[in-house]
Motif scaffolding. Structure first.
Motif, PDB file in Angstrom:
ATOM      1  N   ARG A   1       8.176  66.857  94.156  1.00  0.00           N
ATOM      2  CA  ARG A   1       7.198  65.793  93.925  1.00  0.00           C
ATOM      3  C   ARG A   1       5.815  66.360  93.635  1.00  0.00           C
ATOM      4  N   THR A   2       5.432  67.407  94.386  1.00  0.00           N
ATOM      5  CA  THR A   2       4.087  67.977  94.217  1.00  0.00           C
ATOM      6  C   THR A   2       3.879  68.516  92.801  1.00  0.00           C
ATOM      7  N   THR A   3       4.935  69.038  92.201  1.00  0.00           N
ATOM      8  CA  THR A   3       4.839  69.557  90.830  1.00  0.00           C
ATOM      9  C   THR A   3       4.494  68.436  89.863  1.00  0.00           C
ATOM     10  N   VAL A   4       5.219  67.329  89.964  1.00  0.00           N
ATOM     11  CA  VAL A   4       4.997  66.200  89.068  1.00  0.00           C
ATOM     12  C   VAL A   4       3.642  65.562  89.345  1.00  0.00           C
ATOM     13  N   PHE A   5       3.293  65.438  90.617  1.00  0.00           N
ATOM     14  CA  PHE A   5       2.019  64.808  90.972  1.00  0.00           C
ATOM     15  C   PHE A   5       0.836  65.609  90.437  1.00  0.00           C
ATOM     16  N   THR A   6       0.888  66.922  90.565  1.00  0.00           N
ATOM     17  CA  THR A   6      -0.216  67.755  90.078  1.00  0.00           C
ATOM     18  C   THR A   6      -0.397  67.597  88.578  1.00  0.00           C
ATOM     19  N   THR A   7       0.695  67.661  87.846  1.00  0.00           N
ATOM     20  CA  THR A   7       0.616  67.510  86.391  1.00  0.00           C
ATOM     21  C   THR A   7       0.105  66.120  86.019  1.00  0.00           C
ATOM     22  N   ALA A   8       0.642  65.096  86.653  1.00  0.00           N
ATOM     23  CA  ALA A   8       0.222  63.727  86.364  1.00  0.00           C
ATOM     24  C   ALA A   8      -1.251  63.515  86.706  1.00  0.00           C
ATOM     25  N   SER A   9      -1.726  64.149  87.767  1.00  0.00           N
ATOM     26  CA  SER A   9      -3.137  64.035  88.147  1.00  0.00           C
ATOM     27  C   SER A   9      -4.045  64.659  87.102  1.00  0.00           C
ATOM     28  N   HIS A  10      -3.610  65.784  86.543  1.00  0.00           N
ATOM     29  CA  HIS A  10      -4.383  66.416  85.471  1.00  0.00           C
ATOM     30  C   HIS A  10      -4.457  65.501  84.253  1.00  0.00           C
ATOM     31  N   VAL A  11      -3.337  64.880  83.923  1.00  0.00           N
ATOM     32  CA  VAL A  11      -3.321  63.967  82.779  1.00  0.00           C
ATOM     33  C   VAL A  11      -4.219  62.758  83.053  1.00  0.00           C
ATOM     34  N   ARG A  12      -4.208  62.279  84.280  1.00  0.00           N
ATOM     35  CA  ARG A  12      -5.093  61.154  84.633  1.00  0.00           C
ATOM     36  C   ARG A  12      -6.563  61.539  84.457  1.00  0.00           C
ATOM     37  N   SER A  13      -6.946  62.732  84.896  1.00  0.00           N
ATOM     38  CA  SER A  13      -8.331  63.170  84.745  1.00  0.00           C
ATOM     39  C   SER A  13      -8.718  63.262  83.269  1.00  0.00           C
ATOM     40  N   LEU A  14      -7.817  63.800  82.461  1.00  0.00           N
ATOM     41  CA  LEU A  14      -8.048  63.883  81.021  1.00  0.00           C
ATOM     42  C   LEU A  14      -8.160  62.490  80.418  1.00  0.00           C
ATOM     43  N   ARG A  15      -7.229  61.614  80.768  1.00  0.00           N
ATOM     44  CA  ARG A  15      -7.210  60.259  80.226  1.00  0.00           C
ATOM     45  C   ARG A  15      -8.508  59.528  80.526  1.00  0.00           C
ATOM     46  N   ASN A  16      -8.951  59.595  81.787  1.00  0.00           N
ATOM     47  CA  ASN A  16     -10.157  58.881  82.167  1.00  0.00           C
ATOM     48  C   ASN A  16     -11.388  59.409  81.442  1.00  0.00           C
ATOM     49  N   ARG A  17     -11.437  60.719  81.272  1.00  0.00           N
ATOM     50  CA  ARG A  17     -12.602  61.316  80.609  1.00  0.00           C
ATOM     51  C   ARG A  17     -12.635  60.934  79.130  1.00  0.00           C
ATOM     52  N   ALA A  18     -11.481  61.019  78.469  1.00  0.00           N
ATOM     53  CA  ALA A  18     -11.411  60.669  77.049  1.00  0.00           C
ATOM     54  C   ALA A  18     -11.672  59.178  76.842  1.00  0.00           C
ATOM     55  N   ALA A  19     -11.117  58.347  77.717  1.00  0.00           N
ATOM     56  CA  ALA A  19     -11.263  56.897  77.563  1.00  0.00           C
ATOM     57  C   ALA A  19     -12.698  56.435  77.748  1.00  0.00           C
ATOM     58  N   HIS A  20     -13.473  57.165  78.546  1.00  0.00           N
ATOM     59  CA  HIS A  20     -14.853  56.785  78.790  1.00  0.00           C
ATOM     60  C   HIS A  20     -15.840  57.562  77.927  1.00  0.00           C
ATOM     61  N   HIS A  21     -15.304  58.232  76.905  1.00  0.00           N
ATOM     62  CA  HIS A  21     -16.143  58.917  75.910  1.00  0.00           C
ATOM     63  C   HIS A  21     -17.034  59.999  76.530  1.00  0.00           C
ATOM     64  N   GLU A  22     -16.498  60.655  77.560  1.00  0.00           N
ATOM     65  CA  GLU A  22     -17.246  61.728  78.202  1.00  0.00           C
ATOM     66  C   GLU A  22     -17.017  63.039  77.452  1.00  0.00           C
ATOM     67  N   PRO A  23     -17.938  63.998  77.601  1.00  0.00           N
ATOM     68  CA  PRO A  23     -17.770  65.283  76.911  1.00  0.00           C
ATOM     69  C   PRO A  23     -16.517  66.025  77.352  1.00  0.00           C
ATOM     70  N   LEU A  24     -15.812  66.572  76.366  1.00  0.00           N
ATOM     71  CA  LEU A  24     -14.658  67.422  76.628  1.00  0.00           C
ATOM     72  C   LEU A  24     -14.928  68.865  76.215  1.00  0.00           C
ATOM     73  N   ILE A  25     -16.137  69.128  75.763  1.00  0.00           N
ATOM     74  CA  ILE A  25     -16.441  70.441  75.182  1.00  0.00           C
ATOM     75  C   ILE A  25     -16.363  71.570  76.201  1.00  0.00           C
ATOM     76  N   ASP A  26     -16.496  71.247  77.485  1.00  0.00           N
ATOM     77  CA  ASP A  26     -16.375  72.274  78.524  1.00  0.00           C
ATOM     78  C   ASP A  26     -15.086  72.116  79.317  1.00  0.00           C
ATOM     79  N   GLY A  27     -14.115  71.400  78.737  1.00  0.00           N
ATOM     80  CA  GLY A  27     -12.855  71.199  79.412  1.00  0.00           C
ATOM     81  C   GLY A  27     -12.841  69.924  80.243  1.00  0.00           C
ATOM     82  N   VAL A  28     -11.843  69.812  81.105  1.00  0.00           N
ATOM     83  CA  VAL A  28     -11.641  68.600  81.900  1.00  0.00           C
ATOM     84  C   VAL A  28     -11.910  68.912  83.369  1.00  0.00           C
ATOM     85  N   PRO A  29     -12.979  68.350  83.946  1.00  0.00           N
ATOM     86  CA  PRO A  29     -13.239  68.577  85.374  1.00  0.00           C
ATOM     87  C   PRO A  29     -12.171  67.916  86.232  1.00  0.00           C
ATOM     88  N   LEU A  30     -11.766  68.593  87.285  1.00  0.00           N
ATOM     89  CA  LEU A  30     -10.735  68.085  88.194  1.00  0.00           C
ATOM     90  C   LEU A  30     -11.411  67.648  89.497  1.00  0.00           C
TER      91      LEU A  30
END
Length: 252
Positions: free
Chosen positions: A172-201
């Protein structure tokens, strides 16, 4: 169609975007024009990520909902004893925001019940974060003397959700970690935040106490990896059609 403004058009756009929003791009470049070009690149790469995440989100929630329904019945989300307070609040918010069709006889919305609201409606309208939370270890339910721990690992995961991710290795922890990273990316992209320095976790720091970040290459790999846990062939196809790698190669 890509946005390809002229130098004059870039100058016109600058005051409309606002100086504070452009500040990270100005700091990363050497001129206002270069900053605007980088900003527009960020818009394009966010849109490209949104394409793959949109499919990933639908694939994820449908795979999870199918297994939960198989284990706990069609109205699995109504079984409060399965969930912690955070999840219950999430489903309650979704339920509250579902709009019912108008009854032609009364002119009023139909009653909102488990019979009148299709399970697929709640599945489709629940937030991505709500689905990711179901992959967490679980929190607590109730208050005071009624407060109890809810262990998602021994209930939701072992009894049903592990079947939604046949290629994950079963943790479960493997899937949760990956899904959490995708959630952080999704939220940042959806709110038009900068991605130029990567995705903050959120909540993660490095040895120097700085917020840990994913590179965009790693973030893209995590999106595909999450799909791969469910279906390897679809993940391969999604990787071949994604616009993200080409945009990363052509960053200004």
């Amino acid at each position: 169609m890509q946005i390809q403004p002229t130098a004059a058009q870039l100058k016109l756009l600058e005051p409309l975007i606002s100086r504070p929003r452009l500040a990270p791009y100005i700091a990363a470049t050497t001129s206002p024009q270069a900053a605007m070009e980088l900003y527009l690149w960020n818009v394009r790469v966010s849109a490209a990520f949104a394409e793959v995440i949109a499919l990933t989100e639908i694939i994820l929630r449908n795979a999870m909902a199918d297994q939960l329904a198989a284990a706990y019945g069609t109205a699995w989300y109504a079984q409060a004893e399965l969930f912690d307070d955070r999840t219950i609040r999430g489903f309650h918010s979704t339920w509250r925001n579902i709009n019912m069709p108008t009854d032609p006889k009364t002119g009023k919305p139909e009653a909102k019940t488990l019979r009148t609201v299709p399970a697929g409606k709640l599945v489709a309208e629940s937030t991505f974060g709500c689905w990711v939370n179901l992959l967490d270890k679980g929190g607590t339910r109730g208050e005071g003397p009624y407060r109890k721990n809810v262990d998602y690992d021994s209930t939701l995961w072992r009894k049903s959700l592990h079947k939604a991710f046949p290629n994950s290795g079963g943790k479960r922890t493997t899937v949760f970690t990956t899904a959490s990273h995708v959630r952080s990316l999704r939220n940042r992209a959806a709110h038009h935040e900068p991605l130029i320095d990567g995705v903050p976790l959120p909540g993660q720091t490095d040895r120097r106490g700085r917020t840990r970040r994913l590179t965009l290459t790693d973030a893209h790999a995590d999106v595909l990896r999450l799909v791969e846990y469910i279906d390897k062939h679809v993940a391969t196809w999604l990787g071949q059609t994604s616009r993200v790698p080409e945009l990363l190669r052509t960053r200004p």
